[in-house]
Design an enzyme around this catalytic site. Structure first.
Site, short mmCIF file in Angstrom:
data_model
loop_
_atom_site.label_atom_id
_atom_site.label_comp_id
_atom_site.label_asym_id
_atom_site.label_seq_id
_atom_site.Cartn_x
_atom_site.Cartn_y
_atom_site.Cartn_z
N GLY A 119 5.97 1.66 3.69
CA GLY A 119 6.91 1.96 3.70
C GLY A 119 8.22 0.85 3.14
O GLY A 119 9.81 0.44 3.41
N LYS A 120 8.18 0.73 1.48
CA LYS A 120 8.64 0.36 0.96
C LYS A 120 9.74 1.68 0.02
O LYS A 120 10.91 0.09 0.29
CB LYS A 120 7.58 0.63 -0.94
CG LYS A 120 6.73 -0.49 -1.27
CD LYS A 120 5.63 -0.14 -1.65
CE LYS A 120 5.12 1.01 -2.38
NZ LYS A 120 4.78 1.75 -1.06
N LEU A 162 0.94 -1.52 -0.18
CA LEU A 162 0.01 0.28 0.25
C LEU A 162 0.97 1.52 -0.20
O LEU A 162 1.74 0.66 0.54
CB LEU A 162 -0.86 0.22 1.24
CG LEU A 162 -2.30 -1.03 1.25
CD1 LEU A 162 -2.10 -0.96 2.43
CD2 LEU A 162 -3.24 -0.36 0.36
N SER A 191 2.27 -1.12 -6.43
CA SER A 191 2.27 -2.21 -8.35
C SER A 191 0.85 -3.19 -7.46
O SER A 191 0.68 -4.19 -6.73
CB SER A 191 2.83 -3.01 -8.20
OG SER A 191 3.68 -3.44 -6.94
#
Lengths: 243, 243
Positions: free
Chosen positions: A84-85, A80, A152
């Site tokens: 924190g990606k 989402l 994505s």
């Protein structure tokens, strides 16, 4: 692309000869007790072998034995918005860079501004992710490790990216929209709830969870450093240190 | 990514020692006339120096002096459909591959099928070429030479690609729509004239000639082999052999 120059071979020949001739002279002296003989043999050796060493280096420069290729791969961080990606991907990227690996970093925030006409409709997002997946795969094919972070949200776009890549490691940031909203510094979640942003994953658009991710990060329970370690450990065990 | 393994260093140490110890023994024998002494010194040297050589190799493996990087670049072939871009680009690609360079080939015919939703409207074509240019630039940044062939009829898309790349070589296939139509095996020109294809460059869509191409190929006057030589000569003179 790298290759070794002649001057590298020359300098190696000199550094080796210094080391080696001293050894020879010492051996000859120990066995004969004659300083003059030791020095004469050492002196001759310098000339005979310096040239020989250079030729030896140039021949080996043509041979490929023992030049090992590090396998490339694609690490794909999905989750989402505000899960924190980016921070995690940056951490993994830095770690691999430190080990002198060839790594490229792809992030939604860097690529989208180059293509301002790409919107946020499901079709545009799918197309955008497929393109990013293609880019990642071509880099991987050319020996570059890719650290990619994109929301994505659609499984089919991620599976497309996986299909193009040789070695695809999907890292899923497991969390909830509520926890992400609390972290969200940009107010995107609030804007989406107010209807100002549409197709926003987790609010008014879907986010399809990965079915078989290679690594799952429990975002609320895992400190950043520990998450980096988890991903790097997976990569070392399954790809980098595998022979 | 490449690095040298320990076994490469070990094998190099052995091959060098064979060569070097024979030389030492011969020198000692010539100077002393004593076979036993020559063999003893040679024998001792084998052990003392083999280990030393290995250590010497491992230290040099850490040093970057004399490991020269070949500069990467993007060669962009542009021209009307059926102007011969693909054949020429393939020829240049093969030539660079032969010299063991790291090269990637990007062609419209390979990339478009991956993204079937991309159409032929001016907007779609512009977006497609910008993406291809981005892909080429990221590859170049990672040390990969890129050989790209796309009709790329719009100047603004090609300039976008040039802007992203570090070293952009534009090759213009100079010819006429009539000559291309005569060469066209797929009947695209006929179909365009019949109105079955729209936005077709040179028939019912624009093709904007490059203003400052690095290489111009006069298609009707130049045999394929000669055209390949022209491009490769440009690359060697201006990039590859430039220090």
């Amino acid at each position: 692309m790298q290759y070794e120059t002649r001057s590298r071979s020359i300098l190696k020949a000199v550094s080796w000869r210094t080391l080696a001739t001293i050894t020879t002279a010492v051996i000859v002296f120990v066995f004969t007790g004659k300083v003059a003989l030791a020095l004469t043999i050492g002196f001759l050796e310098v000339f005979a072998k310096m040239g020989l060493y250079f030729v030896h280096e140039r021949v080996w420069q043509k041979l490929h034995f023992g030049k090992r290729n590090v396998p490339a791969f694609v690490v794909w961080f999905t989750g989402l918005p505000a899960s924190g990606k980016k921070h995690l991907a940056d951490g993994v990227f830095k770690q691999l860079k430190k080990e002198r690996l060839k790594v490229e970093r792809l992030d939604s925030h860097d690529i989208r501004p180059l293509f301002p006409t790409v919107g946020f409709s499901p079709e545009d997002v799918d197309r955008h992710i497929r393109r990013a997946g293609h880019l990642a795969a071509v880099l991987e094919k050319n020996g570059v490790i890719v650290i990619a972070s994109f929301v994505s949200p659609f499984r089919k776009s991620r599976e497309f990216a996986r299909g193009l890549a040789g070695n695809f490691v999907e890292v899923y940031m497991k969390t909830t929209p509520e926890a992400c909203e609390a972290r969200d510094e940009h107010g995107h979640y609030r804007a989406a709830r107010a209807g100002e942003l549409t197709h926003f994953p987790g609010v008014n658009g879907p986010y399809e969870e990965p079915q078989n991710p290679q690594v799952v990060i429990d975002v609320e329970q895992t400190a950043l450093d520990e998450a980096v370690r988890q991903v790097v450990r997976y990569l070392k065990k399954n790809i980098l240190n595998k022979t």
